[in-house]
Design a protein around this motif. Sequence first.
Motif, PDB file in Angstrom:
ATOM      1  N   ALA A 182       1.637   1.048 -16.231  1.00 53.83           N
ATOM      2  CA  ALA A 182       0.972   0.322 -15.142  1.00 53.83           C
ATOM      3  C   ALA A 182      -0.368  -0.231 -15.595  1.00 53.83           C
ATOM      4  O   ALA A 182      -0.746  -1.358 -15.249  1.00 53.83           O
ATOM      5  N   ARG A 183      -1.092   0.537 -16.393  1.00 55.88           N
ATOM      6  CA  ARG A 183      -2.359   0.040 -16.929  1.00 55.88           C
ATOM      7  C   ARG A 183      -2.118  -1.121 -17.890  1.00 55.88           C
ATOM      8  O   ARG A 183      -2.826  -2.126 -17.850  1.00 55.88           O
ATOM      9  N   ASP A 184      -1.114  -0.972 -18.738  1.00 51.68           N
ATOM     10  CA  ASP A 184      -0.797  -2.050 -19.682  1.00 51.68           C
ATOM     11  C   ASP A 184      -0.426  -3.336 -18.946  1.00 51.68           C
ATOM     12  O   ASP A 184      -0.774  -4.436 -19.390  1.00 51.68           O
ATOM     13  N   ALA A 185       0.281  -3.189 -17.823  1.00 47.95           N
ATOM     14  CA  ALA A 185       0.743  -4.354 -17.073  1.00 47.95           C
ATOM     15  C   ALA A 185      -0.320  -4.916 -16.137  1.00 47.95           C
ATOM     16  O   ALA A 185      -0.121  -5.983 -15.550  1.00 47.95           O
ATOM     17  N   GLY A 186      -1.432  -4.194 -15.973  1.00 46.61           N
ATOM     18  CA  GLY A 186      -2.522  -4.678 -15.149  1.00 46.61           C
ATOM     19  C   GLY A 186      -2.262  -4.637 -13.659  1.00 46.61           C
ATOM     20  O   GLY A 186      -2.853  -5.410 -12.900  1.00 46.61           O
ATOM     21  N   VAL A 187      -1.394  -3.705 -13.205  1.00 40.64           N
ATOM     22  CA  VAL A 187      -1.076  -3.640 -11.777  1.00 40.64           C
ATOM     23  C   VAL A 187      -1.889  -2.581 -11.048  1.00 40.64           C
ATOM     24  O   VAL A 187      -1.680  -2.353  -9.854  1.00 40.64           O
ATOM     25  N   THR A 188      -2.819  -1.940 -11.736  1.00 38.87           N
ATOM     26  CA  THR A 188      -3.617  -0.900 -11.118  1.00 38.87           C
ATOM     27  C   THR A 188      -5.037  -0.964 -11.647  1.00 38.87           C
ATOM     28  O   THR A 188      -5.265  -1.331 -12.802  1.00 38.87           O
ATOM     29  N   VAL A 189      -5.986  -0.580 -10.786  1.00 38.16           N
ATOM     30  CA  VAL A 189      -7.384  -0.506 -11.184  1.00 38.16           C
ATOM     31  C   VAL A 189      -7.710   0.888 -11.698  1.00 38.16           C
ATOM     32  O   VAL A 189      -8.346   1.062 -12.742  1.00 38.16           O
ATOM     33  N   THR A 190      -7.252   1.926 -10.973  1.00 34.39           N
ATOM     34  CA  THR A 190      -7.635   3.302 -11.291  1.00 34.39           C
ATOM     35  C   THR A 190      -6.666   3.994 -12.235  1.00 34.39           C
ATOM     36  O   THR A 190      -6.948   5.068 -12.732  1.00 34.39           O
ATOM     37  N   GLY A 195       0.787  -1.221   0.000  1.00 30.36           N
ATOM     38  CA  GLY A 195       0.000   0.000   0.000  1.00 30.36           C
ATOM     39  C   GLY A 195       0.820   1.272   0.000  1.00 30.36           C
ATOM     40  O   GLY A 195       0.278   2.370   0.148  1.00 30.36           O
ATOM     41  N   LEU A 196       2.139   1.163  -0.190  1.00 30.87           N
ATOM     42  CA  LEU A 196       3.028   2.329  -0.123  1.00 30.87           C
ATOM     43  C   LEU A 196       3.520   2.748  -1.504  1.00 30.87           C
ATOM     44  O   LEU A 196       4.538   3.401  -1.634  1.00 30.87           O
ATOM     45  N   LYS A 197       2.780   2.371  -2.525  1.00 32.97           N
ATOM     46  CA  LYS A 197       2.976   2.828  -3.909  1.00 32.97           C
ATOM     47  C   LYS A 197       4.259   2.302  -4.536  1.00 32.97           C
ATOM     48  O   LYS A 197       4.960   3.004  -5.281  1.00 32.97           O
ATOM     49  N   SER A 198       4.566   1.044  -4.272  1.00 32.11           N
ATOM     50  CA  SER A 198       5.784   0.465  -4.821  1.00 32.11           C
ATOM     51  C   SER A 198       5.755   0.417  -6.346  1.00 32.11           C
ATOM     52  O   SER A 198       6.779   0.645  -7.000  1.00 32.11           O
ATOM     53  N   SER A 199       4.587   0.165  -6.937  1.00 30.81           N
ATOM     54  CA  SER A 199       4.499   0.113  -8.400  1.00 30.81           C
ATOM     55  C   SER A 199       4.730   1.484  -9.015  1.00 30.81           C
ATOM     56  O   SER A 199       5.447   1.620 -10.016  1.00 30.81           O
ATOM     57  N   SER A 200       4.120   2.517  -8.419  1.00 30.51           N
ATOM     58  CA  SER A 200       4.315   3.876  -8.939  1.00 30.51           C
ATOM     59  C   SER A 200       5.767   4.297  -8.821  1.00 30.51           C
ATOM     60  O   SER A 200       6.333   4.902  -9.743  1.00 30.51           O
ATOM     61  N   ALA A 201       6.398   3.981  -7.688  1.00 30.41           N
ATOM     62  CA  ALA A 201       7.803   4.337  -7.509  1.00 30.41           C
ATOM     63  C   ALA A 201       8.685   3.619  -8.515  1.00 30.41           C
ATOM     64  O   ALA A 201       9.601   4.224  -9.107  1.00 30.41           O
ATOM     65  N   ALA A 202       8.413   2.337  -8.742  1.00 31.89           N
ATOM     66  CA  ALA A 202       9.220   1.579  -9.707  1.00 31.89           C
ATOM     67  C   ALA A 202       9.037   2.123 -11.119  1.00 31.89           C
ATOM     68  O   ALA A 202      10.016   2.261 -11.877  1.00 31.89           O
ATOM     69  N   ALA A 203       7.793   2.445 -11.476  1.00 30.42           N
ATOM     70  CA  ALA A 203       7.534   2.975 -12.820  1.00 30.42           C
ATOM     71  C   ALA A 203       8.214   4.320 -13.013  1.00 30.42           C
ATOM     72  O   ALA A 203       8.879   4.560 -14.030  1.00 30.42           O
ATOM     73  N   TYR A 262      -2.722  -6.778  -3.106  1.00 28.21           N
ATOM     74  CA  TYR A 262      -2.410  -6.266  -4.439  1.00 28.21           C
ATOM     75  C   TYR A 262      -3.539  -5.368  -4.926  1.00 28.21           C
ATOM     76  O   TYR A 262      -4.722  -5.737  -4.866  1.00 28.21           O
ATOM     77  N   SER A 263      -3.178  -4.187  -5.403  1.00 31.92           N
ATOM     78  CA  SER A 263      -4.176  -3.187  -5.811  1.00 31.92           C
ATOM     79  C   SER A 263      -5.138  -3.735  -6.860  1.00 31.92           C
ATOM     80  O   SER A 263      -6.338  -3.440  -6.828  1.00 31.92           O
ATOM     81  N   ALA A 264      -4.611  -4.521  -7.783  1.00 30.08           N
ATOM     82  CA  ALA A 264      -5.464  -5.035  -8.863  1.00 30.08           C
ATOM     83  C   ALA A 264      -6.524  -6.003  -8.356  1.00 30.08           C
ATOM     84  O   ALA A 264      -7.499  -6.281  -9.067  1.00 30.08           O
ATOM     85  N   ASP A 265      -6.354  -6.519  -7.119  1.00 28.11           N
ATOM     86  CA  ASP A 265      -7.320  -7.466  -6.560  1.00 28.11           C
ATOM     87  C   ASP A 265      -8.373  -6.795  -5.681  1.00 28.11           C
ATOM     88  O   ASP A 265      -9.232  -7.479  -5.112  1.00 28.11           O
ATOM     89  N   ALA A 266      -8.332  -5.481  -5.542  1.00 25.02           N
ATOM     90  CA  ALA A 266      -9.246  -4.778  -4.641  1.00 25.02           C
ATOM     91  C   ALA A 266     -10.693  -4.892  -5.125  1.00 25.02           C
ATOM     92  O   ALA A 266     -10.962  -4.915  -6.331  1.00 25.02           O
ATOM     93  N   ASP A 267     -11.605  -4.926  -4.172  1.00 22.96           N
ATOM     94  CA  ASP A 267     -13.037  -5.031  -4.463  1.00 22.96           C
ATOM     95  C   ASP A 267     -13.576  -3.629  -4.787  1.00 22.96           C
ATOM     96  O   ASP A 267     -13.935  -2.862  -3.893  1.00 22.96           O
ATOM     97  N   VAL A 268     -13.622  -3.315  -6.062  1.00 21.50           N
ATOM     98  CA  VAL A 268     -14.031  -1.969  -6.485  1.00 21.50           C
ATOM     99  C   VAL A 268     -15.491  -1.709  -6.147  1.00 21.50           C
ATOM    100  O   VAL A 268     -15.856  -0.605  -5.736  1.00 21.50           O
ATOM    101  N   ASP A 269     -16.339  -2.712  -6.294  1.00 22.50           N
ATOM    102  CA  ASP A 269     -17.768  -2.516  -6.012  1.00 22.50           C
ATOM    103  C   ASP A 269     -17.989  -2.082  -4.571  1.00 22.50           C
ATOM    104  O   ASP A 269     -18.778  -1.167  -4.301  1.00 22.50           O
ATOM    105  N   ARG A 270     -17.299  -2.711  -3.627  1.00 23.54           N
ATOM    106  CA  ARG A 270     -17.457  -2.310  -2.223  1.00 23.54           C
ATOM    107  C   ARG A 270     -16.922  -0.897  -1.995  1.00 23.54           C
ATOM    108  O   ARG A 270     -17.507  -0.118  -1.239  1.00 23.54           O
ATOM    109  N   CYS A 271     -15.835  -0.555  -2.666  1.00 22.57           N
ATOM    110  CA  CYS A 271     -15.285   0.798  -2.516  1.00 22.57           C
ATOM    111  C   CYS A 271     -16.242   1.853  -3.052  1.00 22.57           C
ATOM    112  O   CYS A 271     -16.362   2.945  -2.484  1.00 22.57           O
ATOM    113  N   GLU A 272     -16.919   1.529  -4.139  1.00 20.32           N
ATOM    114  CA  GLU A 272     -17.850   2.498  -4.711  1.00 20.32           C
ATOM    115  C   GLU A 272     -19.019   2.796  -3.778  1.00 20.32           C
ATOM    116  O   GLU A 272     -19.659   3.841  -3.881  1.00 20.32           O
TER     117      GLU A 272
END
Length: 308
Positions: free
Chosen positions: A136-144, A89-97, A188-198
């Motif tokens: 990140a979108r191409d790699a599927g590591v993020t929902v938003t 949850g500390l933005k490791s994917s964003s930092a790596a990208a 993993y961010s890509a596994d988050a339950d978006v419906d519940r968050c909405e």
Amino acid sequence: MEGRAAALGAGTVLNALATGTGAAFGLDVETRATVDLDPGAAAVDGAIAEAPAADTELIERCVALATDRWGDGEGGTVRTDSDVPLAAGLKSSSAAANATVLATCAALGLTVGDDASDPDVDVTRIEACRLGVRAARDAGVTVTGAFDDATASMLGGVCLTDNAADELRLREPVTWDALVWTPPERAYSADADVDRCERVASMADLVADLAVDGRYAEAMTVNGLAFSAALGFDTDPAVEAMPHAAGVSLSGTGPSVVAVAERDDPDSDLDAVADLWGERSGTLRRTTTRNDGARVLESPDGTDDTRP
């Protein structure tokens, strides 16, 4: 054709999963990337120092997109090493990208800066940030698309964004001490339950209003309670910290929780939070916010770091 760069981890003010509006702030933890380009290579080969078996598609995609846009499609290698734990949850994917895109720019001999009108600037950091989000979108590591996380990592300070439009709505420096508790499990961010968050969208709108008013610490506390419930995390760590911290929140889609305090604030006591959280399994990290963001590191010829 070698380049090195570093980008920040970050904490959450507003999770973007509910409405597409998000906010995050840069932390003094870094991911570093080294890129070696080879005009004769047909592909990019990636490695992650802390996790040799981890998926390297994101960083490989960052190099490929950057060389396609600003180079001649060079292949090569990319290696990252990091102080930011993966899937915490500390933005490791964003930092790596971000680190990878900037390192690729450095390997291509491009000058990175913030002023698009400056003739000496070849690539702006916000351009590099958007390219990393695309990867990140191409790699599927993020929902938003995580543009909020990416801008906080790239630019530092608090960044509020419209993730659907990849638009930076505001950026402001903050000077906080921070305490991070990371339990043993990973999320993993890509596994988050978006419906519940909405379902907590009305609370997310309130958090956005608080952030626009500059009430970032209050905003993150409201965010933390709402999204901990939506994502199935225990709210007890946040409740324990609330009497002692200016703000506390689940970071991203978890599992880390971050508490912040204004420096020299007599009403805040992160030591007391550390005592409470220290009873829990996992790791504690003390750090601070950063307002400078990502940067190109010292080049192989020994010249000084390129700092924005």
